[in-house]
Design an enzyme around this catalytic site. Structure first.
Site, PDB file in Angstrom:
ATOM      1  N   GLY A 290       0.804  -1.211   0.000  1.00 57.13           N
ATOM      2  CA  GLY A 290       0.000   0.000   0.000  1.00 57.13           C
ATOM      3  C   GLY A 290       0.844   1.271   0.000  1.00 57.13           C
ATOM      4  O   GLY A 290       1.906   1.351  -0.616  1.00 57.13           O
ATOM      5  N   SER A 291       0.375   2.257   0.749  1.00 54.76           N
ATOM      6  CA  SER A 291       0.976   3.596   0.693  1.00 54.76           C
ATOM      7  C   SER A 291       2.383   3.678   1.247  1.00 54.76           C
ATOM      8  O   SER A 291       3.047   4.708   1.076  1.00 54.76           O
ATOM      9  CB  SER A 291       0.075   4.586   1.438  1.00 54.76           C
ATOM     10  OG  SER A 291      -1.190   4.688   0.822  1.00 54.76           O
ATOM     11  N   THR A 292       2.863   2.623   1.910  1.00 53.06           N
ATOM     12  CA  THR A 292       4.220   2.683   2.459  1.00 53.06           C
ATOM     13  C   THR A 292       5.288   2.728   1.375  1.00 53.06           C
ATOM     14  O   THR A 292       6.447   3.050   1.665  1.00 53.06           O
ATOM     15  CB  THR A 292       4.491   1.470   3.380  1.00 53.06           C
ATOM     16  OG1 THR A 292       4.252   0.263   2.665  1.00 53.06           O
ATOM     17  CG2 THR A 292       3.598   1.532   4.613  1.00 53.06           C
ATOM     18  N   VAL A 293       4.939   2.429   0.109  1.00 55.77           N
ATOM     19  CA  VAL A 293       5.931   2.497  -0.966  1.00 55.77           C
ATOM     20  C   VAL A 293       5.882   3.825  -1.701  1.00 55.77           C
ATOM     21  O   VAL A 293       6.705   4.071  -2.598  1.00 55.77           O
ATOM     22  CB  VAL A 293       5.761   1.339  -1.981  1.00 55.77           C
ATOM     23  CG1 VAL A 293       5.851   0.004  -1.295  1.00 55.77           C
ATOM     24  CG2 VAL A 293       4.456   1.466  -2.746  1.00 55.77           C
ATOM     25  N   SER A 345      -1.390  11.249   1.509  1.00 51.92           N
ATOM     26  CA  SER A 345      -1.373   9.900   0.941  1.00 51.92           C
ATOM     27  C   SER A 345      -2.266   9.825  -0.291  1.00 51.92           C
ATOM     28  O   SER A 345      -3.134   8.949  -0.415  1.00 51.92           O
ATOM     29  CB  SER A 345      -1.830   8.869   1.985  1.00 51.92           C
ATOM     30  OG  SER A 345      -1.468   7.565   1.592  1.00 51.92           O
TER      31      SER A 345
END
Length: 575
Positions: A290-293, A345
């Site tokens: 998800g958004s961690t990349v 995000s």
């Protein structure tokens, strides 16, 4: 009439000659065995009385990076029996069963079923005191042998990393399995005399000394491991989660300082062990991050030179269509610069950037950060995940890769990638073993770009509306990114109500020392967003870890402000 022998006298002489040769051969063999070759009969006699019994080797010690024991071997007594001999002591079987703590009927059935055998295990793994109490009963046919049993002082805290051994002291899970040859050692031999019934008469000598296994020092810091274990247990209970994982990596050396999972198990008592609890989820479970990349997609954009931190992207109206797919933002952002895209995000913002620069820069930087590649830890069953590299990229695939869908990673891989960000873009191999000196790294990202992205991640945590406020650490500047991803279903799509919550970050930003990733699987009570569920775990663990590691604070108020505040307080006290 003449006898037949008289007609053929040479036959009689041949028979006499043959008999004489046989007597001579036997006589020579007797002389040879008794006088010349005495060793043969001696060896034959020894073969019926001299035995070599193995001396078990002491398995190597496993410790944390500071020498705290994680796995030790303790001597135990194993009792075995000769059912043939025990048949003559049937009256004492109930006494034996009581001493062994076994059911008398079950023991009787075993001895009757195996009455023709000369060896069976009665019980294994007794303490020397327990074993001696049974031997003191002097029941014919009951014998003992020395063995070693593995004990794990940290219990469930480090169970999924260390693993365990089986009843024969062979590694079966975790690092016990991965380094079994290193830890096992070499058994020795002892020469003894036994009678025809196998009873020990005399301990003659040690013909080969046992060679103890080698010690193994892990990179794990047991203090940090306890801390991670405690916080994961709390978050699983608070949010009714199915599971959780945390990985902490030393940014400068690549050493894994903590790797905790929930649920876990006690390796010292595995009677009610659930197979799912044995899994080291941080290395085996793969997921879409998800958004961690998104920070890596931003780094790819900066690397092309087409974008700067102040570049503005129009994310209105908060959604966009690519073919038959609709990409949506959780919060309506408007006109956002690159920092704002990370703070909000924005899937729309990061998708527009990825479509502009193309999939190659995004794929390249993710690949160089370690996604889709083995970590090199050598852990049994470790998964590699996947980083797709399509021959022809569709727009939907490019956009989804940029905001963390369409690829799969492990928690360890994600922590490694954030360690690359924290180490000024240098990729250093990970290690579960303590290193005496840092390994050589490879520069995979421009230093200034990595520093710029870290400052953006600092804004995500410290500025209002960044989504990472719950990850703040008093006295330190930290940077990180939350993420929330739907779980895939068995039919190839996504579930409607099952999520994973993430938070990945680096601390402290001014001089990064640790990278931490928190993954919470299926939180079901009180919320499921990464900024709500996983970020507080990051904050609590990072706060105590930095203090335990004696890392100097980089976010203290200036001395003048502190003095002024103290002066006002003192003055107010006088009034």
């Amino acid at each position: 009439m003449k006898l037949q022998g008289a007609l053929y006298p040479w036959r009689f002489r041949i028979v006499l000659a043959l008999l004489a040769l046989m007597v001579g051969a036997l006589s020579w063999r007797i002389v040879d065995l008794q006088v010349i070759d005495q060793g043969f009969l001696k060896n034959q006699g020894d073969a019926r009385s001299v035995r070599h019994i193995p001396i078990p080797a002491h398995r190597g010690l496993i410790t944390d990076r500071h020498g705290e024991p994680l796995a030790v071997s303790t001597p135990v007594t194993t009792l075995w029996g000769n059912p043939r001999e025990l048949q003559a002591a049937r009256a004492r079987w109930p006494e034996l069963a009581e001493a062994l703590g076994q059911d008398a009927g079950v023991l009787q059935q075993r001895l009757n079923d195996q009455s023709e055998r000369e060896f069976i295990y009665l019980v294994r793994g007794l303490t020397p005191e327990q074993g001696q109490r049974v031997l003191d009963l002097s029941i014919p046919g009951v014998y003992s042998q020395e063995e070693f049993r593995r004990f794990y002082p940290a219990g469930e805290v480090a169970a999924q990393i260390v693993g365990f051994t089986d009843i024969d002291d062979r590694g079966r899970e975790g690092l016990e399995l991965a380094y079994d040859e290193w830890l096992a050692g070499v058994p020795g031999k002892r020469q003894v005399l036994k009678d025809r019934r196998g009873r020990l008469i005399k301990d003659v000598q040690v013909t080969k000394n046992a060679k103890a296994g080698k010690a193994l020092a892990l990179s794990i810091d047991l203090r940090l491991q306890y801390l991670a274990h405690s916080e994961l247990r709390k978050v699983v209970q608070e949010y009714g989660a199915k599971a959780a994982s945390l990985v902490m990596v030393d940014v400068n050396t690549g050493e894994v300082l903590a790797m905790a999972n929930q649920p876990t198990y006690n390796p010292n008592n595995r009677r009610n062990l659930q197979p799912s609890a044995m899994r080291n989820r941080a290395l085996i479970d793969v997921f879409e991050p998800g958004s961690t990349v998104k920070p890596f997609s931003i780094a790819a954009a900066l690397g092309t030179g087409k974008y700067q931190p102040e570049s503005v992207i129009n994310t209105l109206p908060g959604w966009m269509r690519i073919g038959r797919y609709t990409i949506r933002d959780v919060s309506r952002g408007g006109m956002l610069n690159l920092t704002g895209i990370l703070m909000k995000s924005s899937n729309v913002g990061i998708s527009k950037i990825a479509l502009d620069i193309g999939p190659e820069p995004v794929h390249q930087i993710m690949h160089q950060a370690g996604f889709g590649q083995p970590t090199g830890l050598g852990f049994p069953g470790e998964r590699v995940g996947s980083l797709p590299n399509h021959r022809k990229w569709r727009d939907a695939e490019t956009a989804s890769l940029a905001y963390g869908y369409g690829l799969s990673v492990t928690a360890a891989q994600l922590a490694h990638a954030y360690a690359v960000l924290g180490n000024e873009g240098t990729n250093i191999p990970m290690s579960l073993l303590r290193l005496d000196r840092p390994q050589e790294g490879v520069q995979v990202m421009d230093k200034e770009i990595s520093k710029t992205v870290l400052r953006m991640l600092q804004s995500v945590v410290e500025e209002e509306g960044g989504g990472g406020a719950r990850a703040k650490v008093p006295g330190y500047h930290v940077g990180g990114k939350s993420g929330t991803a739907k779980k895939t279903s068995g039919t190839g799509g996504y579930t409607q109500s099952a999520y994973r919550a993430f938070f990945a970050g680096v601390a402290p930003v001014s001089n990064p020392r640790i990278a931490i990733v928190v993954v919470v699987d299926e939180p079901s009570e009180g919320g499921y967003f990464g900024g709500l569920v996983a970020a507080p775990v990051f904050g609590k663990v990072a706060a105590r870890a930095l203090r335990l590691m004696n890392v100097a604070p980089d976010n203290l108020p200036p001395p003048a402000e502190v003095q002024t505040a103290e002066a006002v307080k003192t003055k107010g006290g006088r009034i």
